[in-house]
Motif scaffolding. Structure first.
Motif, PDB file in Angstrom:
ATOM      1  N   ASN A 128       0.754 -14.969  14.464  1.00 41.37           N
ATOM      2  CA  ASN A 128       0.118 -13.783  15.063  1.00 41.37           C
ATOM      3  C   ASN A 128       0.337 -13.668  16.564  1.00 41.37           C
ATOM      4  OD1 ASN A 128      -0.769 -13.208  12.509  1.00 41.37           O
ATOM      5  ND2 ASN A 128      -2.669 -14.353  12.789  1.00 41.37           N
ATOM      6  N   THR A 129       1.479 -14.193  16.983  1.00 41.63           N
ATOM      7  CA  THR A 129       1.841 -14.157  18.398  1.00 41.63           C
ATOM      8  C   THR A 129       3.255 -13.592  18.513  1.00 41.63           C
ATOM      9  OG1 THR A 129       0.549 -16.173  18.702  1.00 41.63           O
ATOM     10  CG2 THR A 129       2.107 -15.626  20.443  1.00 41.63           C
ATOM     11  N   PHE A 130       3.497 -12.797  19.559  1.00 44.20           N
ATOM     12  CA  PHE A 130       4.852 -12.317  19.815  1.00 44.20           C
ATOM     13  C   PHE A 130       5.677 -13.504  20.327  1.00 44.20           C
ATOM     14  CE2 PHE A 130       2.325  -8.418  20.387  1.00 44.20           C
ATOM     15  CZ  PHE A 130       2.998  -7.575  19.508  1.00 44.20           C
ATOM     16  N   HIS A 188      -0.958 -15.300  31.052  1.00 42.94           N
ATOM     17  CA  HIS A 188      -2.304 -15.319  30.472  1.00 42.94           C
ATOM     18  C   HIS A 188      -2.198 -15.794  29.014  1.00 42.94           C
ATOM     19  CE1 HIS A 188      -6.117 -13.947  28.855  1.00 42.94           C
ATOM     20  NE2 HIS A 188      -6.560 -13.905  30.105  1.00 42.94           N
ATOM     21  N   PRO A 189      -3.087 -16.723  28.603  1.00 41.31           N
ATOM     22  CA  PRO A 189      -2.962 -17.273  27.238  1.00 41.31           C
ATOM     23  C   PRO A 189      -3.046 -16.222  26.131  1.00 41.31           C
ATOM     24  CG  PRO A 189      -4.978 -18.058  28.350  1.00 41.31           C
ATOM     25  CD  PRO A 189      -4.151 -17.381  29.385  1.00 41.31           C
ATOM     26  N   HIS A 190      -3.631 -15.065  26.426  1.00 42.14           N
ATOM     27  CA  HIS A 190      -3.734 -14.033  25.381  1.00 42.14           C
ATOM     28  C   HIS A 190      -2.658 -12.966  25.487  1.00 42.14           C
ATOM     29  CE1 HIS A 190      -8.322 -14.949  24.948  1.00 42.14           C
ATOM     30  NE2 HIS A 190      -7.546 -15.922  24.519  1.00 42.14           N
ATOM     31  N   SER A 191      -1.753 -13.132  26.457  1.00 42.96           N
ATOM     32  CA  SER A 191      -0.836 -12.028  26.753  1.00 42.96           C
ATOM     33  C   SER A 191       0.125 -11.704  25.623  1.00 42.96           C
ATOM     34  CB  SER A 191      -0.050 -12.334  28.015  1.00 42.96           C
ATOM     35  OG  SER A 191       0.672 -13.536  27.845  1.00 42.96           O
ATOM     36  N   LEU A 192       0.358 -12.671  24.712  1.00 38.57           N
ATOM     37  CA  LEU A 192       1.319 -12.399  23.640  1.00 38.57           C
ATOM     38  C   LEU A 192       0.658 -12.348  22.261  1.00 38.57           C
ATOM     39  CD1 LEU A 192       4.409 -14.474  24.875  1.00 38.57           C
ATOM     40  CD2 LEU A 192       4.176 -11.988  24.787  1.00 38.57           C
ATOM     41  N   LEU A 193      -0.646 -12.210  22.244  1.00 35.43           N
ATOM     42  CA  LEU A 193      -1.319 -12.095  20.947  1.00 35.43           C
ATOM     43  C   LEU A 193      -1.077 -10.711  20.348  1.00 35.43           C
ATOM     44  CD1 LEU A 193      -4.778 -13.862  21.486  1.00 35.43           C
ATOM     45  CD2 LEU A 193      -2.674 -14.758  20.450  1.00 35.43           C
TER      46      LEU A 193
END
Ligand SMILES: *[C@@H]1O[C@H](CO)[C@@H](O)[C@H](O)[C@H]1NC(C)=O
Ligand SMILES: *[C@@H]1O[C@H](CO)[C@@H](O)[C@H](O)[C@H]1NC(C)=O
Length: 304
Positions: free
Chosen positions: A114-116, A168-173
């Protein structure tokens, strides 16, 4: 006109100076003179993309990279990565016929966990019976920079692009990037899995469909024949009648999903080719055209 005059002057200069004049070529070979519209580049080494890149998709904060290009010179080659557009390679030489090639055209995201996880650039220049392709990984870095290029297997390139945009840890979610309607669909899929209304395989399929509808993944068959490695075989129908019925149902579903997308103002790729229902009416299983060999550029050639 000015360009033409410069070209003539350049030719005269080269003719007058002989081999020493070759250094003049450097003037012509400026970074943004590469490309299709460059009159200076002889026809044989002009870059001829096989198709248009896919629409820009994915996390919105990365959209600002579209239209920009980042290059890396490594030994004899200059590699250029233009996010959401292409990857190209240019031989660093002043020879008149320096090699330039397309290593891939923007196609889709690779989504894992679920990550780019990477950008796939496919349908590049042919390489034996296949076409060149590149996977670009985005990693956190102080500035936008093409950091590394390798060729892990023949004609498959691996690029590393550093950018502060993914620190950012969420940048590729994937989930936060989705439009609300698709997030809700995802929620429902999670619920159905928890309630054991669907199997883990069904879950994977439904998620993939959501990613396709969001434009992150290419819908199989959308871009010419689906003859990629690992494609499931044996997707057959017992009779023409069941095939027709399935087709009618799918068409209805596609129509419904399209209007849903339109309703929410979500961009989606247009199907290519002519109406398949027309074909369906006339084709019988025996008069299908022969199957193209794997990687044959024949059908894709029509994008030129
Ligand atoms: C590659 O992408 C850049 C940036 O969008 C574009 O200017 C250039 O024409 C493209 N090159 C090819 C060969 O399509
Ligand atoms: C999957 O993603 C989650 C959330 O980003 C992360 O915590 C986890 O370590 C990842 N798992 C794997 C196997 O990469």
């Amino acid at each position: 006109m000015a360009a033409k005059a410069a070209y003539v002057l350049l030719l005269l200069g080269l003719a007058a100076r002989g081999p020493a004049g070759a250094a003049k070529m450097k003037v012509v070979e400026e970074p943004n003179t590469f490309g299709m519209n460059n009159l200076f580049v002889p026809q044989s080494s002009r870059l001829q993309p096989r198709r248009e890149p896919a629409p820009v998709s994915g996390p919105e904060h990365l959209f600002r990279l579209a239209g920009k290009c980042f290059s890396l010179v490594e030994s004899m080659y200059k590699y250029e990565f233009c996010p959401f557009h292409n990857v190209t390679q240019h031989e660093q030489t002043f020879r008149w016929n320096a090699y330039s090639g397309i290593l891939g055209i923007w196609q889709e995201w690779e989504i894992t966990n679920n990550t780019f996880a990477g950008m796939w650039m496919k349908d590049g220049d042919s390489c034996r019976s296949r076409s060149r392709q590149s996977k670009v990984e985005l990693t956190c870095g102080k500035s936008n920079r093409l950091a590394h290029v390798s060729e892990p297997s023949t004609c498959v390139y691996s690029l590393t692009f550093e950018t502060p945009l993914v620190c950012h840890p969420h940048s590729l979610l994937v989930y936060p990037a989705l439009p609300e309607a698709l997030q809700q669909r995802w929620d429902q899929v999670e619920q159905d899995l928890a309630d054991e209304l669907i199997t883990p395989q069904g879950y994977e399929k439904l998620l993939r469909a959501i990613f396709e509808d969001a434009g992150y993944l290419m819908t199989p068959g959308e871009n010419g024949p689906v003859l990629q490695e690992g494609a499931p075989a044996g997707l057959g129908f017992e009779t023409l009648e069941t095939c027709r019925k399935a087709h009618a149902e799918l068409s209805k579903e596609v129509k419904r999903l399209r209007s849903l997308l339109a309703q929410h103002g979500i961009r989606h790729a247009k199907p290519t080719g002519t109406s398949s229902s027309e074909h369906l009416a006339h084709d019988t299983p025996t008069d299908r055209p022969p199957v193209q060999p794997r990687g044959d550029p024949g059908l894709r050639g029509s994008f030129l």
